[in-house]
Design a protein around this motif. Structure first.
Motif, short mmCIF file in Angstrom:
data_model
loop_
_atom_site.label_atom_id
_atom_site.label_comp_id
_atom_site.label_asym_id
_atom_site.label_seq_id
_atom_site.Cartn_x
_atom_site.Cartn_y
_atom_site.Cartn_z
N GLU A 28 -4.13 4.63 -2.86
CA GLU A 28 -5.59 4.77 -2.79
C GLU A 28 -6.23 3.44 -2.41
O GLU A 28 -7.13 3.40 -1.56
N ASN A 74 -5.99 2.92 1.08
CA ASN A 74 -6.54 4.04 1.85
C ASN A 74 -5.50 4.65 2.78
O ASN A 74 -5.78 4.98 3.94
N GLY A 104 -5.01 7.70 -0.12
CA GLY A 104 -4.60 8.03 -1.48
C GLY A 104 -3.92 9.38 -1.51
O GLY A 104 -3.57 9.97 -0.48
N VAL A 128 -7.88 10.10 -10.09
CA VAL A 128 -6.59 9.47 -9.90
C VAL A 128 -5.91 9.43 -11.26
O VAL A 128 -6.44 8.83 -12.20
#
Length: 388
Positions: free
Chosen positions: A185, A188, A333, A373
């Protein structure tokens, strides 16, 4: 990102890679909307034939140095050949990093059944990253053997450093590990995982039946799933020490859709034995015992026979295109919806109906749920408009 071929690299040129590459060529001249066997003919404008292999790694001397088109038919591969006429690609299979990707017991079996280690220098992480960058790879597919914990983490590191999407097709927990999920994440970079579901295989069938019991008010009391096969995957798993994550992945996939979690003693899900003459055919035996109306006992027994590797290739073709779609939209992510739909051990389990609807919404650019997450208490919203 401009619309173009989806450039992929593959780690592990075994039966699954063979079926994937055969499939890319098999569907090349077919109308995707009418082609049998595809879950999605087109995703975001991408057809299966838009996938291009630009790099590959293996550790077997019969594959290293060979063109990808020839390596996929080399021993010990034994899956069905449904597209034999594949032209030379110009892409040579490189020597991979061994680490724990090879189990010592496999040396005790005939060469046509097992890996034969290549006598080549192993690459460094810098070597792998350099190739990924030079070939402009966009998606890295992990097809290492079950139990390759160190090797999977090695290639996941390479994907992070090279900035390429990672699809983890095996039961080593990367996408479902909060620390790894956070790293993808933060950079990215899209990741889909863990442990690919077959198109219609043992686990997806077992999940569907378990969900059916729950929705129809049948109390599931005990169940097992036994699997036998004759490919290198089943041979590799004769080393029971390599099976922990596989059993956890398959068992949790079933437990996640049960009305009530079963005690450990009442559920057994996992690979059972290696039967050489089965080759890439997998036999699955499922038994489910429960009680229905009036506490009246019932049981269900099922036998499923499938060619193992083609059964996962169509799912892999979708995962590649979904990863590219995320790249096109700037989404990084864990891709939670595709992971839940395509994998046995995603970070967050949903029923297969829910995962299907979420994935369709993701494809259409309409997925707006907040996804946390795992382990962080943080989330982010996927609302990018569709660009396909």
């Amino acid at each position: 990102m401009d619309m173009s071929n989806i450039r992929i690299a593959i780690v592990g040129m075994g039966n699954c890679a063979s079926s994937l590459i055969q499939g890319i060529h098999y569907y090349k001249d077919k109308d995707p909307s009418e082609a049998i066997g595809l879950m999605h003919g087109v995703i975001g404008g991408y057809k299966p034939s838009d996938i291009e292999v630009v790099a590959a790694w293996d550790i077997d001397k019969r594959k290293v140095g060979q063109d990808v088109a020839r390596a996929i038919f080399a021993k010990p591969n034994c899956t069905t050949v449904f597209c034999p006429d594949i032209p030379e690609t110009g892409v040579k299979v490189r020597m991979g990093r061994i680490l724990d990707g090879f189990s010592e017991h496999m040396k005790d079996y005939p060469e046509d059944r097992t890996f034969v280690l290549a006598d080549e220098p192993e690459p460094s992480r810098e070597d792998i990253v350099r190739v990924l960058k030079e070939t402009r790879t966009e998606v890295l597919m992990n097809y290492l053997p079950v139990g390759s914990e160190e090797a999977t983490r090695f290639y996941a590191e390479c994907a992070l450093e090279a900035g390429v999407a990672f699809v983890n097709n095996i039961p080593v927990f990367i996408a479902s590990d909060p620390a790894w999920a956070r790293r993808f994440e933060e950079k990215n970079i899209p990741i889909i995982g863990d442990d690919i579901k077959a198109q219609v295989g043992a686990t997806i069938t077992h999940r569907t039946l378990t969900d059916l019991f729950a929705k129809r008010g049948v109390k599931l009391e005990r169940t097992y799933q036994l699997n036998t096969g004759g490919n290198t995957d089943f041979l590799n798993m004769l080393n029971r020490a390599r099976l922990a994550s596989k059993k956890e992945s398959k068992t949790e996939a079933v437990q996640a859709v049960a009305a009530e979690r079963l005690d450990d003693e009442n559920i057994h899900v996992g690979p059972s034995d290696y039967v050489p003459w089965q080759n890439d055919n997998k036999l699955c035996f499922i038994r489910m015992e429960g009680k229905l109306f009036g506490d009246v006992p019932m049981n269900l027994e099922l036998r499923l026979s499938v060619e193992d590797s083609p059964n996962s290739a169509g799912v892999a073709i979708d995962s590649i295109r979904l990863a590219r779609l995320a790249l096109d939209r700037g989404i990084g992510g864990v891709l939670y919806a595709p992971s839940a739909y395509l994998c046995k051990h995603p970070p967050r389990q949903y029923t297969d109906d829910e995962a299907y609807r979420m994935t369709e919404a993701f494809i259409e650019g309409k997925l707006g749920e907040m996804h946390e997450v795992p382990g962080t208490g943080r989330g982010r919203r996927h609302t990018a408009a569709a660009t396909g």
